[in-house]
Scaffold this active site. Structure first.
Site, PDB file in Angstrom:
ATOM      1  CE  LYS A  87      -4.209   1.189   2.487  1.00 59.34           C
ATOM      2  NZ  LYS A  87      -5.321   1.286   3.861  1.00 59.34           N
TER       3      LYS A  87
HETATM    4  O1  G3P Z   1      -7.344   1.974   5.276  1.00 58.43           O
HETATM    5  C1  G3P Z   1      -8.537   2.983   5.365  1.00 58.43           C
HETATM    6  C2  G3P Z   1      -9.051   3.793   4.945  1.00 58.43           C
HETATM    7  O2  G3P Z   1     -10.350   2.854   5.715  1.00 58.43           O
HETATM    8  C3  G3P Z   1      -9.339   4.408   6.498  1.00 58.43           C
HETATM    9  O3  G3P Z   1     -10.969   4.929   6.625  1.00 58.43           O
HETATM   10  O4  G3P Z   1     -12.309   5.278   8.504  1.00 58.43           O
HETATM   11  O5  G3P Z   1      -9.769   6.239   8.842  1.00 58.43           O
HETATM   12  O6  G3P Z   1     -11.367   7.096   7.081  1.00 58.43           O
HETATM   13  P1  G3P Z   1     -10.724   5.768   8.429  1.00 58.43           P
END
Ligand code: G3P
Length: 218
Positions: A87
């Protein structure tokens, strides 16, 4: 639509696997930092994640920010297990790293995508996945789902092979809309995935069925 779980927690992954709803895993440095592990156990932790899932990709994010270190770190991460996808954040060095790994036939997931232009650059660089963040756009009063729609249209127009992995999913509506748009995969916390199962009328209906049956036959 594939269901990836957005966690680095082994117990949550085991639960998702038990449900039969684990098509892949995404992690990020914040999720890794939540786990009770030391720095020297991070790679071991990625291997444990890969061992839990039967099949599917596991995104492990690099923390290097310059091209040379990104390549070195990415190679190390990719060598841990064939399920690992590197990633990589959408930066100038990140794009070059994606191009490098594409030539080496190593899978990448271009993360922190907040615009269609970023998604186009990632796709043109040969990224296996792009991860547009829906929830974080909603948080700043932009419509995250509009971005998903736009990227899908653009990728379809040019037959890009890059898969859209919708990230930062905050509720079941995000998942319904992604499936209507025809997104390849969503990545979501386990809690949101489990919430898809419930409807109050299902619980009520089941109570009534069992009550009626018992009244007559017990
Ligand atoms: O892994 C990346 C993403 O899904 C992060 O989500 O909820 O931290 O904005 P969030």
């Amino acid at each position: 639509m594939k269901f990836f779980i957005d966690t680095a927690n082994l117990e949550e992954l085991k639960k998702a696997k038990k449900l039969g709803l684990l098509d892949g895993v995404t992690t990020n440095p914040s999720l890794i930092a939540k786990e009770s592990i030391q720095k020297n156990q991070i790679y071991e932790h990625y291997i444990s994640i890969c061992n839990i899932i039967n099949k599917g990709d596991v995104s492990a994010e690099i923390i290097s920010t310059n091209y040379k270190d990104m390549i070195e770190e990415g190679k190390k991460i990719a060598s841990l297990n064939p399920k690992i996808v590197i990633k990589i954040p959408i930066t100038k060095d990140g794009l070059q790293a994606i191009q490098y790994f594409y030539k080496k036939k190593i899978k990448t997931n271009c993360t922190l995508i907040f615009s269609s232009t970023q998604a186009i650059l990632a796709a043109k660089s040969g990224s296996t996945y792009v991860s547009p963040f829906i929830g974080r756009l909603d948080d700043i009063k932009y419509n995250g789902l509009n971005l998903i729609k736009e990227i899908k249209l653009i990728f379809d127009n040019y037959h890009f092979n890059t898969k859209i992995l919708a990230a930062s999913i905050r509720n079941s509506l995000h998942i319904i809309e992604c499936s209507k748009i025809g997104i390849y995969a969503i990545t979501t916390p386990l809690k949101i995935l489990c919430s898809l199962l419930y409807h109050p009328l299902t619980n009520l209906g089941l109570d009534i069925f069992l009550k009626d049956y018992k009244k007559k036959f017990n």
